[in-house]
Design a protein around this motif. Sequence first.
Motif, PDB file in Angstrom:
ATOM      1  N   VAL A  57       0.553  -1.415   0.015  1.00 20.47           N
ATOM      2  CA  VAL A  57       0.180   0.104   0.525  1.00 20.47           C
ATOM      3  C   VAL A  57       0.616   1.380   0.441  1.00 20.47           C
ATOM      4  CG1 VAL A  57      -1.727  -1.260   0.578  1.00 20.47           C
ATOM      5  CG2 VAL A  57      -0.272  -0.149   2.314  1.00 20.47           C
ATOM      6  N   PHE A  61      -2.185   4.449   0.475  1.00 18.82           N
ATOM      7  CA  PHE A  61      -2.545   4.552   2.240  1.00 18.82           C
ATOM      8  C   PHE A  61      -1.575   5.438   3.339  1.00 18.82           C
ATOM      9  CE2 PHE A  61      -5.081   0.505   2.074  1.00 18.82           C
ATOM     10  CZ  PHE A  61      -5.757   0.265   0.450  1.00 18.82           C
ATOM     11  N   MET A  76      -7.817   5.716   1.477  1.00 18.41           N
ATOM     12  CA  MET A  76      -6.695   4.600   0.462  1.00 18.41           C
ATOM     13  C   MET A  76      -6.836   5.605  -0.863  1.00 18.41           C
ATOM     14  SD  MET A  76      -8.652   1.566   2.284  1.00 18.41           S
ATOM     15  CE  MET A  76     -10.330   2.629   1.762  1.00 18.41           C
TER      16      MET A  76
END
Length: 120
Positions: A57, A61, A76
């Motif tokens: 991520v 994120f 996100m």
Amino acid sequence: RLVESGGGLVQTGGSLRLSCAASGRAFSSYAIAWFRQTAGKEREFVAARGGVRADSVQGRFTFDFDNDKNTVFLQMNSLKPEDTARYYCAASHAILSTGQVREAHRYDYWGQGTQVTVSS
């Protein structure tokens, strides 16, 4: 008590902002992290305070928090179908190292989770 919200259905490339509100003691006194889980798999670390994030991520994120509201967030962006999971926030009384924050068994409290589904 931890309560997550903000999940939903989004298309690939979209964004969601998850929230985790805590009742009782201030969030600032806990180690806090986000995890996610899909059926048949173990809970997977996503992100924690201090910029610690899973490789999957990175750059997409962001962990954020509002001490006044005793709430943490997971922003996100650029969502992918493989991000589909139930997302949980977790809190630990312990002071955790950068490595330890990634370990689910170190957390004392968990929310009920919020489902994120990313369509292709």
